[in-house]
Design an enzyme around this catalytic site. Structure first.
Site, PDB file in Angstrom:
ATOM      1  N   HIS A 224       0.625  -1.175   0.033  1.00 13.77           N
ATOM      2  CA  HIS A 224      -0.003   0.120  -0.008  1.00 13.77           C
ATOM      3  C   HIS A 224       0.718   1.401  -0.017  1.00 13.77           C
ATOM      4  CE1 HIS A 224       0.722  -0.041   4.219  1.00 13.77           C
ATOM      5  NE2 HIS A 224       0.649   1.304   4.391  1.00 13.77           N
TER       6      HIS A 224
HETATM    7  C1  UD1 Z   1      -2.106   5.724   5.419  1.00 15.96           C
HETATM    8  C2  UD1 Z   1      -1.090   6.453   5.871  1.00 15.96           C
HETATM    9  C3  UD1 Z   1       0.032   5.256   5.983  1.00 15.96           C
HETATM   10  C4  UD1 Z   1      -0.207   4.121   6.451  1.00 15.96           C
HETATM   11  C5  UD1 Z   1      -1.433   3.567   6.077  1.00 15.96           C
HETATM   12  C6  UD1 Z   1      -2.113   2.419   6.940  1.00 15.96           C
HETATM   13  C7  UD1 Z   1      -0.503   8.690   5.510  1.00 15.96           C
HETATM   14  C8  UD1 Z   1       0.124   9.632   4.835  1.00 15.96           C
HETATM   15  N1  UD1 Z   1      -0.425   7.412   4.973  1.00 15.96           N
HETATM   16  O1  UD1 Z   1      -1.788   5.279   4.106  1.00 15.96           O
HETATM   17  O2  UD1 Z   1       1.138   5.846   6.660  1.00 15.96           O
HETATM   18  O3  UD1 Z   1       0.684   3.027   6.429  1.00 15.96           O
HETATM   19  O4  UD1 Z   1      -2.394   4.492   6.193  1.00 15.96           O
HETATM   20  O5  UD1 Z   1      -2.836   1.654   6.058  1.00 15.96           O
HETATM   21  O6  UD1 Z   1      -1.087   9.166   6.624  1.00 15.96           O
HETATM   22  N2  UD1 Z   1      -9.295   4.543   0.844  1.00 15.96           N
HETATM   23  C9  UD1 Z   1     -10.489   4.029   0.855  1.00 15.96           C
HETATM   24  N3  UD1 Z   1     -11.094   3.521   2.136  1.00 15.96           N
HETATM   25  C10 UD1 Z   1     -10.778   3.691   3.101  1.00 15.96           C
HETATM   26  C11 UD1 Z   1      -9.403   4.523   3.092  1.00 15.96           C
HETATM   27  C12 UD1 Z   1      -8.590   4.743   2.107  1.00 15.96           C
HETATM   28  O7  UD1 Z   1     -10.968   3.653  -0.127  1.00 15.96           O
HETATM   29  O8  UD1 Z   1     -11.151   3.579   4.215  1.00 15.96           O
HETATM   30  C13 UD1 Z   1      -8.471   4.885  -0.377  1.00 15.96           C
HETATM   31  C14 UD1 Z   1      -8.750   6.439  -0.697  1.00 15.96           C
HETATM   32  O9  UD1 Z   1      -8.652   6.374  -2.253  1.00 15.96           O
HETATM   33  C15 UD1 Z   1      -7.755   7.209  -0.502  1.00 15.96           C
HETATM   34  C16 UD1 Z   1      -6.334   5.994  -0.405  1.00 15.96           C
HETATM   35  O10 UD1 Z   1      -6.977   4.618  -0.201  1.00 15.96           O
HETATM   36  O11 UD1 Z   1      -7.328   8.276  -1.182  1.00 15.96           O
HETATM   37  C17 UD1 Z   1      -5.167   6.419   0.522  1.00 15.96           C
HETATM   38  O12 UD1 Z   1      -5.793   6.745   1.765  1.00 15.96           O
HETATM   39  P1  UD1 Z   1      -4.924   7.284   2.763  1.00 15.96           P
HETATM   40  O13 UD1 Z   1      -5.587   7.444   4.160  1.00 15.96           O
HETATM   41  O14 UD1 Z   1      -4.635   8.842   2.287  1.00 15.96           O
HETATM   42  O15 UD1 Z   1      -3.518   6.807   2.729  1.00 15.96           O
HETATM   43  P2  UD1 Z   1      -3.106   5.159   2.908  1.00 15.96           P
HETATM   44  O16 UD1 Z   1      -2.295   4.813   1.434  1.00 15.96           O
HETATM   45  O17 UD1 Z   1      -4.297   4.424   3.409  1.00 15.96           O
HETATM   46  N1  UDP Z   2      -3.975  -5.602   8.593  1.00 19.18           N
HETATM   47  C1  UDP Z   2      -4.857  -6.096   8.840  1.00 19.18           C
HETATM   48  N2  UDP Z   2      -5.930  -6.615   7.829  1.00 19.18           N
HETATM   49  C2  UDP Z   2      -5.166  -6.343   6.554  1.00 19.18           C
HETATM   50  C3  UDP Z   2      -3.983  -6.083   6.316  1.00 19.18           C
HETATM   51  C4  UDP Z   2      -3.354  -5.495   7.579  1.00 19.18           C
HETATM   52  O1  UDP Z   2      -5.846  -6.311   9.941  1.00 19.18           O
HETATM   53  O2  UDP Z   2      -5.649  -6.921   5.208  1.00 19.18           O
HETATM   54  C5  UDP Z   2      -3.263  -5.229  10.026  1.00 19.18           C
HETATM   55  C6  UDP Z   2      -2.153  -5.750  10.236  1.00 19.18           C
HETATM   56  O3  UDP Z   2      -2.120  -6.735  10.987  1.00 19.18           O
HETATM   57  C7  UDP Z   2      -1.260  -4.654  11.113  1.00 19.18           C
HETATM   58  C8  UDP Z   2      -1.891  -3.433  10.597  1.00 19.18           C
HETATM   59  O4  UDP Z   2      -3.081  -3.582   9.833  1.00 19.18           O
HETATM   60  O5  UDP Z   2      -1.518  -4.754  12.657  1.00 19.18           O
HETATM   61  C9  UDP Z   2      -0.726  -2.736   9.520  1.00 19.18           C
HETATM   62  O6  UDP Z   2      -1.333  -1.462   8.921  1.00 19.18           O
HETATM   63  P1  UDP Z   2      -0.801  -1.139   7.533  1.00 19.18           P
HETATM   64  O7  UDP Z   2      -0.042  -2.116   6.936  1.00 19.18           O
HETATM   65  O8  UDP Z   2      -1.932  -0.896   6.671  1.00 19.18           O
HETATM   66  O9  UDP Z   2       0.022  -0.106   7.938  1.00 19.18           O
HETATM   67  P2  UDP Z   2       1.573   0.488   8.295  1.00 19.18           P
HETATM   68  O10 UDP Z   2       1.942  -0.549   9.476  1.00 19.18           O
HETATM   69  O11 UDP Z   2       2.425   0.159   6.923  1.00 19.18           O
HETATM   70  O12 UDP Z   2       1.595   1.773   8.750  1.00 19.18           O
END
Ligand code: UD1
Ligand code: UDP
Length: 374
Positions: A224
């Site tokens: 991601h």
């Molecule tokens: C965010 C965090 C990242 C973290 C990740 C965990 C920032 C800059 N990034 O990244 O550090 O590792 O969360 O998963 O804060 N979207 C949906 N539904 C949701 C959430 C997101 O459709 O419930 C889609 C949207 O199109 C959105 C994109 O995902 O624009 C990115 O979501 P965003 O929260 O901005 O960043 P993440 O990639 O999730």
């Molecule tokens: N996780 C989850 N379901 C998934 C993928 C990840 O519950 O399908 C959990 C995972 O076990 C961990 C957390 O989400 O506890 C990590 O989140 P993510 O990888 O989105 O973010 P990051 O740690 O890179 O910020």
């Protein structure tokens, strides 16, 4: 006089996991106020964690949603400020390194309220990652820097940050330990993998060929990071490499990645089973049953290490270098050939896993420290 509240700011999937154990360990739960920025909002990215980990419903849901960094962080900043002005907190607790983290830290410190940063001191030393900017800013604004490892404490000292620094241990180790038995026993995938197989295999293992839905026979993948998803050719090459591995891949796809794959018309090969994101418990069970873990996540690298599963990380750098010791984790960057060859040559490792993430009581230390600070 009424005690001032402890305000916790969360918004993204990994923050729900971390806050779950800190809130559960609060010496005086009634003092704690939970604010959900709304950064993650799909049921599979938010509600499922509140249900499975028994997180209290947020007192404030800001509904900020998705957007470019400036717009998203700015909207959070304005909305968090309103909540803080109305609640006069004793301390504001922020978690990890997302835009919700930096918005919470900035809103609180500009109002003159104390900030506690859980997961302080991590560094990838790669400023092209938005998370690196968020964690550096949060650390430099924080009054209490709650570090998961001794290395994090040293990294802060190199930046001149020594006041208010504590090595609490890693709250994610606490969660992993607390939930391991529930993941194995309470989820259909956990029971299937722990020795009570059913035909057909329960979802999402049923997306794999039947012979792969057993312990050690599949790889578990998550992708991601912006660097891997925003460039269509890079994402295409990574997904295509997943299809050339010697074992089938179960791939719970983050919504960001799902959208990027759809936009670019990326179709994975049949040996890559793309499924929706799963809840914490099912993910923990799938990780324990996996032959190998492939990820660009921060948290998943560590969970693989905790579970004793080999991990191959689709990044050049990691903020968790401890996991690289003993070949438990290997960085392959975005090079698909390096990924394929790392998987082909990945022998099971028997290196000892060094106890660098605390003793499983980090959340108690964290909760006690913030309660004393408020
Ligand atoms: C965010 C965090 C990242 C973290 C990740 C965990 C920032 C800059 N990034 O990244 O550090 O590792 O969360 O998963 O804060 N979207 C949906 N539904 C949701 C959430 C997101 O459709 O419930 C889609 C949207 O199109 C959105 C994109 O995902 O624009 C990115 O979501 P965003 O929260 O901005 O960043 P993440 O990639 O999730
Ligand atoms: N996780 C989850 N379901 C998934 C993928 C990840 O519950 O399908 C959990 C995972 O076990 C961990 C957390 O989400 O506890 C990590 O989140 P993510 O990888 O989105 O973010 P990051 O740690 O890179 O910020």
């Amino acid at each position: 006089m009424a005690e001032s509240p402890i305000v916790h700011i969360v918004g993204a999937r990994p923050q729900f996991v971390k806050a779950a154990v800190v809130l559960a360990a609060a010496p005086r739960p009634e003092r704690n106020v939970l604010v959900h920025t709304g950064q993650h909002y799909d049921a599979s990215m938010s509600a499922v964690f509140f249900e499975e980990l028994a997180i209290p419903a947020p007192h404030h849901h800001l509904g900020v949603g998705s957007g470019p960094h400036g717009a998203q962080t700015g909207a959070m900043l304005a909305a968090i400020e309103q909540v803080l002005l109305a609640s006069s907190p004793g301390v504001v607790v922020v978690y990890g390194d997302t835009n919700s983290t930096v918005a919470g830290a900035l809103a609180a410190s500009k109002l003159g309220w104390r900030v506690a940063h859980v997961e302080a001191g991590l560094r990838s030393y790669d400023r092209s990652m938005p998370e690196e900017i968020n964690r550096v800013v949060a650390d430099h604004l924080a009054d209490a820097l709650l570090c998961p490892t001794a290395r994090a404490v040293e990294q802060l000292a190199r930046e001149g940050l020594t006041r208010g620094v504590t090595d609490t241990g890693d709250v994610m180790l606490d969660v992993a330990r607390q939930q391991a038995a529930r993941a194995r026993e309470l989820t259909p995938v956990g029971r299937h993998l722990a020795g009570a197989p059913t035909t057909p295999a329960p979802a999402p293992l049923d997306a794999l060929p039947p012979e792969a839905a057993r312990p050690g026979a599949y790889a578990l993948a998550t992708i991601h990071r912006a660097a891997n998803t925003d460039d269509p050719s890079r994402l295409r090459a990574l997904v295509s490499a997943l299809g050339r591995l010697p074992l089938p891949v179960l791939f719970p796809v983050h919504p960001r990645t799902r959208k990027a794959m759809e936009r670019a018309g990326i179709e994975p090969s049949p040996s890559v089973a793309c499924v929706d994101p799963v809840g914490y418990l099912a993910f923990a069970a799938l990780l324990e049953g996996a032959g190998l873990v492939l990820t660009d996540s921060g948290g998943v690298q560590k969970e693989a290490y905790f579970a004793g599963r080999r991990c191959i990380t689709l990044r050049d750098r990691t903020e968790w270098p401890e996991t690289l010791e003993g070949a438990w984790n290997t960085l392959v960057g975005d090079d698909p050939e390096a990924l394929v060859s790392a998987v082909r040559s990945a022998a099971p490792t028997t290196a000892p896993r060094i106890d660098q993430f605390g003793d499983g009581r980090a959340a108690h230390r964290t909760a006690a420290l913030v309660d004393a600070l408020a």
